[in-house]
Design a protein around this motif. Structure first.
Motif, PDB file in Angstrom:
ATOM      1  N   LEU A  46     -67.196  70.217 -26.230  1.00 31.50           N
ATOM      2  CA  LEU A  46     -68.391  69.688 -25.582  1.00 31.50           C
ATOM      3  C   LEU A  46     -68.784  70.527 -24.372  1.00 31.50           C
ATOM      4  CD1 LEU A  46     -70.572  67.549 -25.237  1.00 31.50           C
ATOM      5  CD2 LEU A  46     -68.912  66.155 -23.988  1.00 31.50           C
ATOM      6  N   MET A  47     -67.822  70.804 -23.496  1.00 24.68           N
ATOM      7  CA  MET A  47     -68.140  71.481 -22.235  1.00 24.68           C
ATOM      8  C   MET A  47     -68.610  72.921 -22.436  1.00 24.68           C
ATOM      9  SD  MET A  47     -67.873  69.137 -20.130  1.00 24.68           S
ATOM     10  CE  MET A  47     -67.095  67.564 -19.814  1.00 24.68           C
ATOM     11  N   ARG A  48     -68.268  73.546 -23.550  1.00 28.53           N
ATOM     12  CA  ARG A  48     -68.700  74.923 -23.741  1.00 28.53           C
ATOM     13  C   ARG A  48     -70.221  75.041 -23.879  1.00 28.53           C
ATOM     14  NH1 ARG A  48     -67.371  77.142 -29.813  1.00 28.53           N
ATOM     15  NH2 ARG A  48     -68.328  75.499 -31.054  1.00 28.53           N
ATOM     16  N   TRP A  49     -70.901  73.907 -24.124  1.00 28.46           N
ATOM     17  CA  TRP A  49     -72.358  73.952 -24.243  1.00 28.46           C
ATOM     18  C   TRP A  49     -73.026  74.140 -22.896  1.00 28.46           C
ATOM     19  CZ3 TRP A  49     -74.704  74.708 -28.713  1.00 28.46           C
ATOM     20  CH2 TRP A  49     -73.967  74.440 -29.875  1.00 28.46           C
ATOM     21  N   LEU A  50     -72.249  74.108 -21.806  1.00 22.84           N
ATOM     22  CA  LEU A  50     -72.824  74.401 -20.504  1.00 22.84           C
ATOM     23  C   LEU A  50     -73.280  75.851 -20.403  1.00 22.84           C
ATOM     24  CD1 LEU A  50     -70.250  72.525 -18.254  1.00 22.84           C
ATOM     25  CD2 LEU A  50     -72.619  71.869 -18.630  1.00 22.84           C
ATOM     26  N   THR A  51     -72.691  76.727 -21.196  1.00 25.48           N
ATOM     27  CA  THR A  51     -73.081  78.129 -21.161  1.00 25.48           C
ATOM     28  C   THR A  51     -73.043  78.730 -22.552  1.00 25.48           C
ATOM     29  OG1 THR A  51     -72.430  80.342 -20.434  1.00 25.48           O
ATOM     30  CG2 THR A  51     -70.701  78.677 -20.495  1.00 25.48           C
ATOM     31  N   GLN A  52     -74.154  79.341 -22.975  1.00 28.86           N
ATOM     32  CA  GLN A  52     -74.183  80.005 -24.280  1.00 28.86           C
ATOM     33  C   GLN A  52     -73.925  81.504 -24.142  1.00 28.86           C
ATOM     34  OE1 GLN A  52     -77.593  78.838 -26.675  1.00 28.86           O
ATOM     35  NE2 GLN A  52     -77.390  76.702 -26.067  1.00 28.86           N
ATOM     36  N   ARG A  53     -73.831  82.012 -22.910  1.00 26.51           N
ATOM     37  CA  ARG A  53     -73.435  83.401 -22.634  1.00 26.51           C
ATOM     38  C   ARG A  53     -74.148  84.413 -23.542  1.00 26.51           C
ATOM     39  NH1 ARG A  53     -68.379  84.154 -23.733  1.00 26.51           N
ATOM     40  NH2 ARG A  53     -67.705  82.102 -24.364  1.00 26.51           N
ATOM     41  N   THR A  54     -75.460  84.308 -23.605  1.00 27.80           N
ATOM     42  CA  THR A  54     -76.264  85.255 -24.378  1.00 27.80           C
ATOM     43  C   THR A  54     -76.250  86.625 -23.695  1.00 27.80           C
ATOM     44  OG1 THR A  54     -77.691  83.429 -25.022  1.00 27.80           O
ATOM     45  CG2 THR A  54     -78.531  85.655 -25.387  1.00 27.80           C
ATOM     46  N   PRO A  55     -76.059  87.716 -24.430  1.00 29.72           N
ATOM     47  CA  PRO A  55     -76.030  89.045 -23.810  1.00 29.72           C
ATOM     48  C   PRO A  55     -77.344  89.385 -23.100  1.00 29.72           C
ATOM     49  CG  PRO A  55     -75.169  89.127 -26.053  1.00 29.72           C
ATOM     50  CD  PRO A  55     -75.778  87.769 -25.875  1.00 29.72           C
ATOM     51  N   THR A  56     -77.221  90.151 -22.020  1.00 31.16           N
ATOM     52  CA  THR A  56     -78.378  90.686 -21.296  1.00 31.16           C
ATOM     53  C   THR A  56     -78.621  92.113 -21.773  1.00 31.16           C
ATOM     54  OG1 THR A  56     -77.882  89.349 -19.342  1.00 31.16           O
ATOM     55  CG2 THR A  56     -79.309  91.252 -19.026  1.00 31.16           C
ATOM     56  N   ALA A 111     -65.412  84.609 -22.128  1.00 29.60           N
ATOM     57  CA  ALA A 111     -64.871  83.336 -21.648  1.00 29.60           C
ATOM     58  C   ALA A 111     -63.683  83.542 -20.719  1.00 29.60           C
ATOM     59  CB  ALA A 111     -64.458  82.466 -22.836  1.00 29.60           C
ATOM     60  N   SER A 112     -63.079  84.740 -20.734  1.00 28.98           N
ATOM     61  CA  SER A 112     -61.944  85.033 -19.863  1.00 28.98           C
ATOM     62  C   SER A 112     -62.373  85.589 -18.513  1.00 28.98           C
ATOM     63  CB  SER A 112     -60.997  86.028 -20.549  1.00 28.98           C
ATOM     64  OG  SER A 112     -61.675  87.218 -20.888  1.00 28.98           O
ATOM     65  N   GLY A 113     -63.688  85.687 -18.278  1.00 24.07           N
ATOM     66  CA  GLY A 113     -64.171  86.128 -16.983  1.00 24.07           C
ATOM     67  C   GLY A 113     -64.299  87.626 -16.839  1.00 24.07           C
ATOM     68  N   GLU A 114     -64.596  88.327 -17.927  1.00 21.94           N
ATOM     69  CA  GLU A 114     -64.778  89.771 -17.871  1.00 21.94           C
ATOM     70  C   GLU A 114     -66.206  90.130 -18.242  1.00 21.94           C
ATOM     71  OE1 GLU A 114     -61.108  92.201 -19.208  1.00 21.94           O
ATOM     72  OE2 GLU A 114     -60.993  90.329 -20.341  1.00 21.94           O
ATOM     73  N   LEU A 115     -66.788  91.039 -17.463  1.00 22.52           N
ATOM     74  CA  LEU A 115     -68.139  91.519 -17.692  1.00 22.52           C
ATOM     75  C   LEU A 115     -68.072  92.916 -18.293  1.00 22.52           C
ATOM     76  CD1 LEU A 115     -71.239  91.350 -17.319  1.00 22.52           C
ATOM     77  CD2 LEU A 115     -70.895  92.256 -15.002  1.00 22.52           C
ATOM     78  N   PHE A 152     -65.245  80.065 -17.200  1.00 22.86           N
ATOM     79  CA  PHE A 152     -66.044  81.058 -16.498  1.00 22.86           C
ATOM     80  C   PHE A 152     -67.477  81.062 -17.042  1.00 22.86           C
ATOM     81  CE2 PHE A 152     -61.799  82.998 -15.863  1.00 22.86           C
ATOM     82  CZ  PHE A 152     -61.842  83.191 -14.495  1.00 22.86           C
ATOM     83  N   CYS A 153     -68.400  81.399 -16.171  1.00 16.76           N
ATOM     84  CA  CYS A 153     -69.790  81.528 -16.606  1.00 16.76           C
ATOM     85  C   CYS A 153     -70.514  82.474 -15.672  1.00 16.76           C
ATOM     86  CB  CYS A 153     -70.485  80.165 -16.607  1.00 16.76           C
ATOM     87  SG  CYS A 153     -72.243  80.259 -17.041  1.00 16.76           S
ATOM     88  N   ASP A 154     -71.309  83.357 -16.219  1.00 19.76           N
ATOM     89  CA  ASP A 154     -72.256  84.139 -15.445  1.00 19.76           C
ATOM     90  C   ASP A 154     -73.363  84.597 -16.380  1.00 19.76           C
ATOM     91  OD1 ASP A 154     -73.438  85.218 -13.256  1.00 19.76           O
ATOM     92  OD2 ASP A 154     -72.088  86.913 -13.024  1.00 19.76           O
ATOM     93  N   ARG A 155     -74.544  84.769 -15.797  1.00 21.04           N
ATOM     94  CA  ARG A 155     -75.717  85.210 -16.549  1.00 21.04           C
ATOM     95  C   ARG A 155     -76.329  86.373 -15.769  1.00 21.04           C
ATOM     96  NH1 ARG A 155     -76.912  80.413 -19.836  1.00 21.04           N
ATOM     97  NH2 ARG A 155     -75.781  78.638 -18.992  1.00 21.04           N
TER      98      ARG A 155
END
Length: 564
Positions: free
Chosen positions: A55-65, A76-80, A109-112
């Protein structure tokens, strides 16, 4: 096309390519596909899988930029990672925990990352870098902003705006909204947003000095104005609209800003809000005959239409204007895979892209689509090469055991009342030794010692959680009864335990079976939510939680295990 692997990631479309991320063979991969045929152009392994809450993974879909010849993917491990859009080659990478002292959010982890000129703007939410600007070509740090007391991380994208002649970035976090100067990252202003409880998935909407902030979990809609006074900024609140007026989805940012109107899913139904006043102009009960009061949905806007993709697999079209919305048709995604959320639909180049876990559908929605010659849709299957699979297998072998590796799953604490119910169902006594696998903040072992006076051990691989839980044990003065060990749960000896508790995904529970089989007869294994694959439980309870407001499952096994 099929074969993307498990994933809720949406897609980015640019330069005749489609980019996304999926999980294959225990590893996250970035993929590039031909936008015309769906054929794989390349696949690059990113990081070993850290399993996320369904459920909580829907907070971020981490679409590539995507930025020309570069693609930025966040794991998901916090690597860019910065990859070549042409061949998937890794150009550079940054690790948030080691580079910015970022501690993993309870839900991962989450970042956009956002490209701004020659810079890549990121929000590590770390103790050494709350926000940072990187050279987009090299990954070199240009500036980073450290806050004395950094607020709790959010999951929303940052945005850029210009107010008072100053270009700045707007960041949404637990305390509210903050602005940072684009030239050097200095803090410009802070606004304590009302009803910012948790989740924080909604991107702030910036119109020059005017900022509009929607959010779920009863966060409603807030509008502020940035007014420059000399070198400083004053934040003026224009209006607040609470949950009595707007109830946005807690897990997914489903908004589309068009002109002066905001199209949203309010109470899971399409609706239109006039931003200047914060007033609801119209609301639809359903789209294409499917009511959204039942399940979640995601939307996008294009050419006067809302494309609404429901969690039930129904894709609906709605013609919209500031005055009204009219249902224009719908269809079912073929053999839709049931999920807890809906991956955002993408419209690009006259085509509609729909991600459904391991599959990606592409539909022609151009104005002359029905005038074109019809043919059967292309069907492709994504296969990984021996080299790509080899990289995955080698990485997987490296992560099997030991504390010098990332966690196997995102940390999510068991509600306190459920933890206490687990101990009750296990029949804990003062003579027992209770062991908690993946002990997190230590709440289960602390509860066992406090209520039953027994000894307890918590095994945890995350050093920050080890430190946190040891402090909690000391605060309760339970050092004589409770120990917190920094350890890999797959290498510890459980033979002396009388009760073993766990909140681990089935894949991880299955790996523990050899250790469970060494428990003495009559020992109890009790799990929050998840099964022990291939082993029949003695008892399954469904228990409501006053803390979470949801119903939870508790499963109990007694050794020796009875395999099915």
């Amino acid at each position: 096309m099929t074969g993307l692997g498990d994933g809720i990631h949406s897609v980015s479309v640019a330069g005749g390519r489609v980019f996304t991320v999926g999980i294959r063979d225990g590893r996250e991969f970035a993929f590039a596909l031909d936008s015309g045929t769906g054929a794989k152009l390349w696949a690059t392994g990113l990081a070993n899988v850290i399993e996320e809450n369904p459920l909580m993974r829907w907070l971020t879909q981490r679409t590539p930029t995507v930025d020309g010849e570069r693609v930025y993917a966040f794991s998901a491990s916090g690597e860019l990672f910065c990859l070549s859009s042409v061949d998937g080659r890794k150009m550079w990478q940054r690790n948030y925990p080691s580079d910015f002292d970022t501690r993993r959010h309870s839900w991962g982890f989450c970042d956009r990352p956002m490209v701004d000129g020659e810079r890549l703007i990121c929000t590590p939410f770390g103790t050494t870098a709350f926000i940072t600007a990187l050279d987009k070509s090299t990954g070199r740090t240009i500036w980073q902003t450290k806050l004395e007391s950094p607020p709790f991380a959010g999951h929303a994208a940052l945005v850029a705006t210009e107010a008072g002649g100053v270009r700045q970035y707007i960041v949404f976090h637990l305390k509210g909204l903050s602005g940072f100067a684009a030239d050097d990252g200095r803090s410009l202003w802070d606004y304590e947003r009302p009803r910012s409880k948790t989740g924080l998935t909604y991107t702030p909407l910036a119109r020059g000095e005017y900022i509009y902030s929607p959010n779920g979990y009863g966060g409603g809609l807030v509008a502020i104005q940035l007014v420059r006074e000399g070198k400083n900024f004053e934040v003026r609140e224009l209006y607040q609209r609470g949950s009595e007026e707007f109830q946005f989805d807690a897990f997914q940012d489903s908004t589309a800003l068009v002109g002066d109107e905001l199209y949203v899913l309010n109470r899971r139904c399409p609706a239109c809000i006039t931003l200047k006043t914060g007033s609801l102009t119209w609301s639809g009960d359903s789209v294409g005959g499917t009511g959204y009061g039942v399940g979640r949905a995601a939307l996008t806007y294009a050419d006067g239409c809302l494309y609404v993709r429901g969690v039930d697999g129904v894709m609906s079209l709605m013609q919209v204007s500031p005055q009204n919305g009219t249902a224009a048709g719908s269809f079912n995604i073929p053999e839709h895979e049931q999920a807890r959320g809906a991956t955002s639909p993408v419209v690009a180049g006259g085509r509609l892209y729909l991600r459904d876990s391991s599959r990606l559908f592409c539909y022609d929605i151009s104005a002359d689509a029905f005038a074109k010659s019809r043919h059967a849709p292309l069907q492709t299957a994504l296969e990984l090469t021996a080299r790509e699979l080899g990289e995955s297998e080698n990485a997987s072998r490296e992560r099997l055991v030991g504390v010098n590796r990332g966690p196997d799953a995102v940390y999510l604490p068991t509600p306190q009342d459920i933890a206490e119910r687990m101990l009750l169902q296990a029949g804990v006594t003062k003579r027992d030794l209770v062991v908690d696998l993946g002990s997190g903040d230590g709440r289960i072992v602390i509860a066992a010692a406090k209520k039953y006076g027994c000894k307890a051990i918590g095994y945890e691989i995350d050093p920050s959680l080890v430190e946190l839980s040891r402090s909690a044990v000391a605060k309760e003065n339970l050092q004589e009864l409770v120990k917190i060990e920094h350890a890999d749960i797959f290498s510890v000896d459980l033979s002396g335990a009388d009760v073993v508790t766990a909140f681990l995904y089935p894949r991880l529970m299955e790996r523990l079976i050899p250790q469970f089989e060494k428990l003495r007869p009559g020992s109890r294994i009790i799990s929050h939510q998840f099964d022990l694959p291939g082993v029949k439980p003695d008892r399954i309870l469904t228990v409501p939680s006053n803390e979470s407001g949801e119903t939870h499952k508790i499963l109990l096994w007694t050794t020796p295990l009875h395999k099915e």
